[in-house]
Design a protein around this motif. Structure first.
Motif, short mmCIF file in Angstrom:
data_model
loop_
_atom_site.label_atom_id
_atom_site.label_comp_id
_atom_site.label_asym_id
_atom_site.label_seq_id
_atom_site.Cartn_x
_atom_site.Cartn_y
_atom_site.Cartn_z
N VAL A 48 38.59 50.21 41.34
CA VAL A 48 39.14 48.87 41.16
C VAL A 48 38.16 47.99 40.37
CG1 VAL A 48 39.95 46.79 42.34
CG2 VAL A 48 40.49 49.05 43.28
N LYS A 51 38.46 48.54 36.70
CA LYS A 51 39.68 47.92 36.17
C LYS A 51 39.49 46.41 36.03
CE LYS A 51 43.43 51.08 37.38
NZ LYS A 51 43.97 51.04 36.00
N PRO A 58 43.97 44.51 38.16
CA PRO A 58 44.85 45.33 39.00
C PRO A 58 45.26 44.59 40.26
CG PRO A 58 42.57 45.91 39.38
CD PRO A 58 42.56 44.89 38.29
N ASN A 63 45.92 49.35 44.11
CA ASN A 63 45.01 50.24 43.38
C ASN A 63 43.92 50.81 44.28
OD1 ASN A 63 45.48 50.31 40.22
ND2 ASN A 63 46.03 48.28 40.92
#
Length: 208
Positions: A48, A51, A58, A63
């Motif tokens: 995460v 991202k 996200p 996620n």
């Protein structure tokens, strides 16, 4: 005033990022409670964070749980193996520290080298698991290769980890402060910081 609360405002984006990291830190702690699942929780944390760093914004929960579920088996095996390795090293240190000869002094230095190498691999392996599809054996190889191949980044991450460990031993007040901050956002902030390095490293191995 409207511009201040506009999401495109850098201040609002910063506040939003901090809030995301606080929520992410909470998920990491909750999913790490059984201890044995901490490896999977770490892989999800890095998944995460990367991202977030890349601006993909996200959905934190979706996620995190997706990465946790997908990497649960492999990350748990790796986590247990690392725990066993660190436990064995701890026993070796205990035995060697009880001796006071030149031979054991040399062995003590060698153990510190092994410990540094193992800790370096442990910094990389869960981000590797979260980002690449490969076997457990290959994950260890990739983590070892990256730790050596990108030594300046490894040194910085080891230094940050060392400072945090040192702060925990300075005084009870600093130890309590580290624990409190870790409970709020410390783990996710450190992972997000490390992902600055992992992003640069991983891009070299991603398909063009």
């Amino acid at each position: 005033m409207n511009q201040l609360f506009n999401y495109d405002n850098p201040i609002m984006q910063f506040i939003s990022k901090i809030f995301d990291l606080i929520i992410l830190n909470l998920f990491f702690l909750l999913f790490s409670i059984p201890i044995v699942t901490m490896g999977a929780s770490l892989s999800a944390l890095y998944y995460v964070c990367l991202k977030l760093l890349r601006g993909e914004e996200p959905y934190i929960w979706q996620n995190f749980f997706k990465a946790f579920r997908q990497n649960l088996k492999q990350a748990t095996v790796v986590w247990v193996l690392l725990l066993l390795a660190f436990a064995l090293l701890g026993m070796d240190f205990y035995i060697i520290n009880s001796q006071d000869t030149a031979l054991f002094a040399v062995l003590r230095v060698l153990l510190w080298v092994v410990l540094g190498a193992l800790f370096s691999i442990s910094l990389y392996i869960f981000p590797v698991i979260s980002h690449f599809i490969c076997s457990t054996k290959q994950s260890f190889k990739n983590a070892a290769y990256m730790a050596i191949g990108f030594l300046p980044y490894t040194a910085v991450m080891l230094a940050i980890s060392g400072v945090l460990l040192y702060l925990c031993t300075v005084s009870s007040k600093l130890f309590a402060m580290v624990i409190i901050i870790s409970g709020i956002c410390g783990h996710s902030v450190i992972a997000f910081t490390f992902c600055i390095f992992f992003d640069r490293i991983f891009r070299k191995y991603e398909p063009k």
